[in-house]
Design an enzyme around this catalytic site. Structure first.
Site, PDB file in Angstrom:
ATOM      1  N   PHE A 176     -15.287  62.230  -6.663  1.00  0.00           N
ATOM      2  CA  PHE A 176     -14.658  61.136  -7.399  1.00  0.00           C
ATOM      3  C   PHE A 176     -13.262  61.614  -7.810  1.00  0.00           C
ATOM      4  O   PHE A 176     -13.108  62.752  -8.256  1.00  0.00           O
ATOM      5  CB  PHE A 176     -15.498  60.793  -8.632  1.00  0.00           C
TER       6      PHE A 176
ATOM      7  N   ASP B  99     -21.570  68.146 -11.129  1.00  0.00           N
ATOM      8  CA  ASP B  99     -21.383  66.812 -11.693  1.00  0.00           C
ATOM      9  C   ASP B  99     -22.620  65.996 -11.336  1.00  0.00           C
ATOM     10  O   ASP B  99     -22.892  65.739 -10.160  1.00  0.00           O
ATOM     11  CB  ASP B  99     -20.119  66.180 -11.101  1.00  0.00           C
TER      12      ASP B  99
ATOM     13  N   TYR C   5     -23.898  56.328 -18.738  1.00  0.00           N
ATOM     14  CA  TYR C   5     -23.862  54.860 -18.638  1.00  0.00           C
ATOM     15  C   TYR C   5     -24.347  54.329 -17.298  1.00  0.00           C
ATOM     16  O   TYR C   5     -24.369  53.120 -17.093  1.00  0.00           O
ATOM     17  CB  TYR C   5     -22.454  54.324 -18.929  1.00  0.00           C
ATOM     18  N   LYS C   6     -24.756  55.207 -16.386  1.00  0.00           N
ATOM     19  CA  LYS C   6     -25.287  54.753 -15.106  1.00  0.00           C
ATOM     20  C   LYS C   6     -26.811  54.676 -15.193  1.00  0.00           C
ATOM     21  O   LYS C   6     -27.358  53.788 -15.831  1.00  0.00           O
ATOM     22  CB  LYS C   6     -24.815  55.684 -13.985  1.00  0.00           C
TER      23      LYS C   6
ATOM     24  N   ARG D   5     -21.631  49.021  -1.960  1.00  0.00           N
ATOM     25  CA  ARG D   5     -22.553  49.971  -2.604  1.00  0.00           C
ATOM     26  C   ARG D   5     -23.648  49.209  -3.338  1.00  0.00           C
ATOM     27  O   ARG D   5     -23.379  48.260  -4.078  1.00  0.00           O
ATOM     28  CB  ARG D   5     -21.821  50.859  -3.607  1.00  0.00           C
TER      29      ARG D   5
END
Length: 406
Positions: free
Chosen positions: A132, A201, A226-227, A375
């Site tokens: 990312f 990560d 938050y995922k 996605r």
């Protein structure tokens, strides 16, 4: 039509046998098929009431007393211990707070400092070239700050570039574009064999699959909440510091909250013991306590069961896409092999951005990544097999009866 009917029937059978089906009721959901939990998890039903209590009673009535009486001060470690089993860690190794980006910076600079304690002049940081973007930006900044050279390679190339110059290696457990799951045990062992320190990560794996931080000897790890942990937009991230390296972890962001005597207000800095030295400033209490309430959805839910359902959901989605979507319209970028797959499916297609907009208009929410990737994230706690079948059917209809998207 018989094949479609057959897959819809199969979905009903799979849902009927789903041991996690009842967990869905712990979330606030509607009739939308929500396959974007790899960007933002759904709202757990316990959160609004908890936030109301934090605002009205703990802040509104108790005010400053809540730092002790409501447990505000100990929240970063307490919530860290709540996350720990979800990533395969014992208590006392995770502290919650700050953003993922800030924690990546703390971990990576700390990793370089740890690597140099052995007396060797290690001067190279290896970073996942497919990471990312923010991780790459921070790795570059950390390299400049520590006088290191930055070396960007794919995870498949990491073993070949490790050596006595390597100080730290920053890797993603799951690729955010493709959903590819990387070899955390094997790569961790390779980094250690080279005498370097590894930082993982976990943003796209924590809450979706077993991680095994302790079992595999990971040095440092970071992740968002938050995922798949459903903590809410911008909810605080976390930092993992393995027990036996905590006394060597030298954070580049020392703050009064991570001081051994935070209320001593001393001009000289002495780090707190344990993972608490990963704290910096005053904790973000409102979002942190919302996260604590959100994590209650995990009560009685084994991560292994989540992983089994995740693989079943993604397998079934790929089966439905193959059956429903006209040939040649999409190409899966997600590995078929279970040991190489996270909890998302990435499909490449022409006009992907327009296709995703049409899907969302028709009640199927995923997301788009430039230039041509659709996605779909599968959160086993609230996504069912009927959702999966419906999503594939709606995707097929975006091309009508063999025509263009529309």
């Amino acid at each position: 039509m018989s094949e479609i009917t057959g897959l819809a029937f199969k979905a009903r059978e799979l849902d009927a046998g789903d041991e996690l089906a009842g967990v869905r009721a712990r979330f606030v959901l509607d009739d939308v098929v929500y396959l974007d939990g790899n960007s933002l998890g759904a709202l757990p039903a316990a959160v609004p009431g908890r936030v109301d209590d934090v605002v009205r009673r703990q802040w509104g009535e108790l005010r400053i007393r809540s730092w002790e009486e409501s447990g505000w001060w100990t929240a970063p470690e307490r919530i860290g211990d709540r996350i720990a089993p979800l990533v395969g860690a014992a208590a006392g190794q995770i502290v919650v707070g700050d953003s993922t980006s800030v924690n990546v910076f703390k971990a990576l600079v700390g990793a370089v400092r740890m690597a140099r304690l052995a007396g060797q002049e290690r001067d190279e940081i290896v970073v996942d070239a497919t990471t990312f973007p923010t991780d790459g930006y921070i790795a570059g900044s950390a390299a400049r700050l520590t006088g290191c050279t930055l070396r960007a390679v794919t995870p498949a190339e990491v073993r070949g570039v490790l050596g006595d110059r390597t100080a730290a290696v920053l890797l993603n457990h799951v690729d955010y574009r493709t959903g590819r799951l990387h070899d955390l045990p094997g790569l961790t062992a390779a980094v250690h064999a080279a005498g370097a320190v590894v930082v993982w990560d976990l943003c796209h794996s924590a809450g979706a699959l077993p991680v095994g931080l302790d079992a595999h000897g990971v040095d440092l790890a970071v992740g968002c909440t938050y995922k798949y942990l459903n903590g809410g937009p911008g909810s605080p991230a976390y930092l993992y510091v393995r027990h036996d390296v905590q006394d060597r972890f030298d954070s580049p962001l020392p703050g009064w909250n991570s001081h051994a005597e935070p209320f001593g207000m001393r001009p000289d800095y002495t780090p707190a013991a344990g993972a608490s030295r990963g704290r910096v400033g005053t904790p973000d209490i409102l979002s942190m306590l919302a996260l604590e309430a959100a994590l209650e959805v995990w009560d009685g839910v084994p991560v292994e069961s989540v992983r089994a359902k995740s693989l079943a959901l993604t397998d079934f989605f790929l089966e439905c896409v193959a059956a429903y979507v006209p040939a040649g319209r999409v190409e899966s970028l997600t590995p078929v092999a279970h040991e190489e797959r996270g909890s998302q499916v990435a499909l490449r297609c022409a006009d992907a951005e327009a296709v995703m907009k049409r899907l969302i208009e028709r009640g199927v929410v995923g997301d788009f990544r430039h230039p041509d990737v659709l996605r779909f994230g599968f959160t086993p706690l609230y996504v069912g097999f009927a959702d999966v079948e419906r999503a594939a059917a709606v995707l097929a209809r975006t091309w009508g009866d063999g025509g263009g998207a529309g």
